[in-house]
Design a protein around this motif. Structure first.
Motif, PDB file in Angstrom:
ATOM      1  N   VAL A  44       0.854  -1.048  -0.031  1.00 38.80           N
ATOM      2  CA  VAL A  44       0.126  -0.051  -0.237  1.00 38.80           C
ATOM      3  C   VAL A  44       0.700   1.202   0.184  1.00 38.80           C
ATOM      4  O   VAL A  44       1.755   1.423   0.748  1.00 38.80           O
ATOM      5  N   GLU A  45       0.590   1.896  -0.902  1.00 35.86           N
ATOM      6  CA  GLU A  45       1.645   3.186  -1.252  1.00 35.86           C
ATOM      7  C   GLU A  45       0.779   4.494  -1.515  1.00 35.86           C
ATOM      8  O   GLU A  45      -0.559   4.292  -2.015  1.00 35.86           O
ATOM      9  N   HIS A  46       1.363   5.510  -1.421  1.00 33.77           N
ATOM     10  CA  HIS A  46       0.673   7.055  -1.870  1.00 33.77           C
ATOM     11  C   HIS A  46       1.850   7.598  -2.492  1.00 33.77           C
ATOM     12  O   HIS A  46       2.952   7.340  -2.114  1.00 33.77           O
ATOM     13  N   ASP A  47       1.171   8.621  -3.416  1.00 32.58           N
ATOM     14  CA  ASP A  47       2.195   9.452  -4.036  1.00 32.58           C
ATOM     15  C   ASP A  47       2.449  10.555  -2.883  1.00 32.58           C
ATOM     16  O   ASP A  47       1.246  11.341  -3.148  1.00 32.58           O
ATOM     17  N   PRO A  48       3.413  10.807  -2.653  1.00 28.12           N
ATOM     18  CA  PRO A  48       3.650  11.865  -1.560  1.00 28.12           C
ATOM     19  C   PRO A  48       3.650  13.554  -2.062  1.00 28.12           C
ATOM     20  O   PRO A  48       3.081  14.056  -1.598  1.00 28.12           O
ATOM     21  N   LEU A  49       3.845  13.400  -3.604  1.00 32.14           N
ATOM     22  CA  LEU A  49       3.509  14.894  -4.177  1.00 32.14           C
ATOM     23  C   LEU A  49       1.998  15.053  -4.097  1.00 32.14           C
ATOM     24  O   LEU A  49       1.508  16.349  -4.213  1.00 32.14           O
ATOM     25  N   GLU A  50       1.293  13.982  -4.399  1.00 35.05           N
ATOM     26  CA  GLU A  50      -0.128  14.269  -4.508  1.00 35.05           C
ATOM     27  C   GLU A  50      -0.737  14.420  -3.095  1.00 35.05           C
ATOM     28  O   GLU A  50      -1.586  15.316  -2.815  1.00 35.05           O
ATOM     29  N   ILE A  51      -0.353  14.052  -1.933  1.00 34.04           N
ATOM     30  CA  ILE A  51      -0.426  14.212  -0.744  1.00 34.04           C
ATOM     31  C   ILE A  51      -0.175  15.999  -0.292  1.00 34.04           C
ATOM     32  O   ILE A  51      -1.148  16.387   0.128  1.00 34.04           O
ATOM     33  N   LEU A  52       0.926  16.109  -0.647  1.00 33.25           N
ATOM     34  CA  LEU A  52       1.306  17.543  -0.595  1.00 33.25           C
ATOM     35  C   LEU A  52       0.423  18.561  -1.368  1.00 33.25           C
ATOM     36  O   LEU A  52      -0.294  19.543  -0.809  1.00 33.25           O
ATOM     37  N   ARG A  53      -0.008  18.057  -2.789  1.00 30.76           N
ATOM     38  CA  ARG A  53      -1.041  18.938  -3.704  1.00 30.76           C
ATOM     39  C   ARG A  53      -2.402  18.971  -2.971  1.00 30.76           C
ATOM     40  O   ARG A  53      -2.898  20.072  -2.747  1.00 30.76           O
ATOM     41  N   ARG A  54      -2.755  17.873  -2.305  1.00 29.60           N
ATOM     42  CA  ARG A  54      -4.147  17.728  -1.682  1.00 29.60           C
ATOM     43  C   ARG A  54      -4.077  18.629  -0.561  1.00 29.60           C
ATOM     44  O   ARG A  54      -5.060  19.235  -0.113  1.00 29.60           O
ATOM     45  N   THR A  55      -3.123  18.648   0.266  1.00 25.82           N
ATOM     46  CA  THR A  55      -2.893  19.596   1.547  1.00 25.82           C
ATOM     47  C   THR A  55      -3.057  20.827   1.181  1.00 25.82           C
ATOM     48  O   THR A  55      -3.724  21.750   1.874  1.00 25.82           O
ATOM     49  N   GLU A  56      -2.339  21.359   0.276  1.00 24.64           N
ATOM     50  CA  GLU A  56      -2.380  22.996  -0.224  1.00 24.64           C
ATOM     51  C   GLU A  56      -3.776  23.268  -0.917  1.00 24.64           C
ATOM     52  O   GLU A  56      -4.260  24.135  -0.470  1.00 24.64           O
ATOM     53  N   VAL A  86       7.964   8.453   4.166  1.00 25.48           N
ATOM     54  CA  VAL A  86       8.581   8.990   2.858  1.00 25.48           C
ATOM     55  C   VAL A  86       9.844   9.569   2.948  1.00 25.48           C
ATOM     56  O   VAL A  86      10.221  10.005   3.836  1.00 25.48           O
ATOM     57  N   LEU A  87      10.646   9.054   2.175  1.00 21.44           N
ATOM     58  CA  LEU A  87      12.222   9.612   2.103  1.00 21.44           C
ATOM     59  C   LEU A  87      12.160  10.725   0.903  1.00 21.44           C
ATOM     60  O   LEU A  87      11.720  10.440  -0.092  1.00 21.44           O
ATOM     61  N   TRP A  88      12.888  11.800   1.594  1.00 18.79           N
ATOM     62  CA  TRP A  88      12.910  13.112   0.460  1.00 18.79           C
ATOM     63  C   TRP A  88      14.444  13.081   0.209  1.00 18.79           C
ATOM     64  O   TRP A  88      15.185  13.005   1.132  1.00 18.79           O
ATOM     65  N   GLU A  89      14.680  13.579  -0.908  1.00 19.40           N
ATOM     66  CA  GLU A  89      16.074  13.750  -1.274  1.00 19.40           C
ATOM     67  C   GLU A  89      16.334  15.269  -0.940  1.00 19.40           C
ATOM     68  O   GLU A  89      15.899  16.237  -1.370  1.00 19.40           O
ATOM     69  N   ARG A  90      17.575  15.414  -0.135  1.00 21.00           N
ATOM     70  CA  ARG A  90      17.992  16.650   0.542  1.00 21.00           C
ATOM     71  C   ARG A  90      18.154  17.516  -0.385  1.00 21.00           C
ATOM     72  O   ARG A  90      17.483  18.856  -0.309  1.00 21.00           O
ATOM     73  N   LYS A  91      18.813  17.340  -1.507  1.00 20.83           N
ATOM     74  CA  LYS A  91      19.239  18.396  -2.390  1.00 20.83           C
ATOM     75  C   LYS A  91      17.981  18.835  -3.442  1.00 20.83           C
ATOM     76  O   LYS A  91      18.094  19.791  -3.891  1.00 20.83           O
ATOM     77  N   THR A  92      17.365  18.055  -3.747  1.00 16.67           N
ATOM     78  CA  THR A  92      16.202  18.232  -4.775  1.00 16.67           C
ATOM     79  C   THR A  92      14.811  18.709  -4.008  1.00 16.67           C
ATOM     80  O   THR A  92      13.840  19.370  -4.696  1.00 16.67           O
ATOM     81  N   SER A  93      14.645  18.152  -2.844  1.00 17.35           N
ATOM     82  CA  SER A  93      13.477  18.263  -2.050  1.00 17.35           C
ATOM     83  C   SER A  93      12.339  17.471  -2.778  1.00 17.35           C
ATOM     84  O   SER A  93      11.080  17.558  -2.264  1.00 17.35           O
ATOM     85  N   LYS A  94      12.706  16.383  -3.628  1.00 14.86           N
ATOM     86  CA  LYS A  94      11.839  15.502  -3.986  1.00 14.86           C
ATOM     87  C   LYS A  94      11.564  14.295  -3.460  1.00 14.86           C
ATOM     88  O   LYS A  94      12.631  13.854  -2.874  1.00 14.86           O
TER      89      LYS A  94
END
Length: 130
Positions: A44-56, A86-94
Motif C-alpha cells: 500500500v503506497e501513496h504518491d507524496p506529491l499528491e498528498i502535498l498537493r491535496r494538503t495545499e 516518505v524519504l525525501w532527497e535533501r538536495k532536490t526536495s523531491k
C-alpha cells in the motif's frame, strides 16, 4: 486579529482541513481523497506529491469557503498517519519513492521472524505472558 485555528488531518485515504472559530465551532471544512497505490499484493503506497498537493488544495479551498486569508489563522495543528514513511532527497526536495503506508505488509514475514528470535509473538507479547 487572528480569530481562527486550522487543523490538517492527513489520513490514510484523504486529506482534510478544518477551520475553527474562537468558540471551537467549525467555520469551514474541505476534504479530498488521494489514490491508494496497490502495485503488488500486500503493498500500500501513496504518491507524496499528491498528498502535498491535496494538503495545499484543502487549505486554500477552506480559507476561500470562509473568505479568510492565512494571516487570519493563529495556528495550525497537524495529525497524520504516523507510521507512513516518505524519504525525501535533501538536495532536490523531491520524494525518493512513493510513501510506504502503515497498512503495507511487505515486511510482515521479517517482523514475524524478528519477533520469534526475541521470544515474542507478532503481537509483541512473550508466549508465556498472559
Amino acid at each position: 486579529m487572528k480569530n481562527y485555528i486550522g487543523a490538517i488531518d492527513q489520513g490514510t485515504t484523504s486529506t482534510r482541513f478544518m477551520v475553527f472559530d474562537q468558540s471551537a465551532r467549525i467555520a469551514a471544512v474541505v476534504q479530498k481523497e488521494h489514490e491508494q497505490i496497490l502495485s503488488k499484493p500486500g503493498w500500500v503506497e501513496h504518491d507524496p506529491l499528491e498528498i502535498l498537493r491535496r494538503t495545499e488544495e484543502v487549505i486554500a479551498d477552506a480559507l476561500e469557503q470562509r473568505g479568510l486569508r492565512a494571516s487570519d489563522l493563529a495556528a495550525i495543528g497537524i495529525t497524520n498517519q504516523r507510521e507512513t514513511t516518505v524519504l525525501w532527497e535533501r538536495k532536490t526536495s523531491k520524494p525518493v519513492a512513493n510513501a510506504i503506508v502503515w497498512q503495507d505488509m511487505r515486511v510482515a514475514d521479517d517482523v514475524a521472524r524478528f519477533a520469534a528470535r526475541a521470544g515474542k509473538t507478532a503481537s509483541g507479547r512473550r508466549p508465556d505472558c498472559r
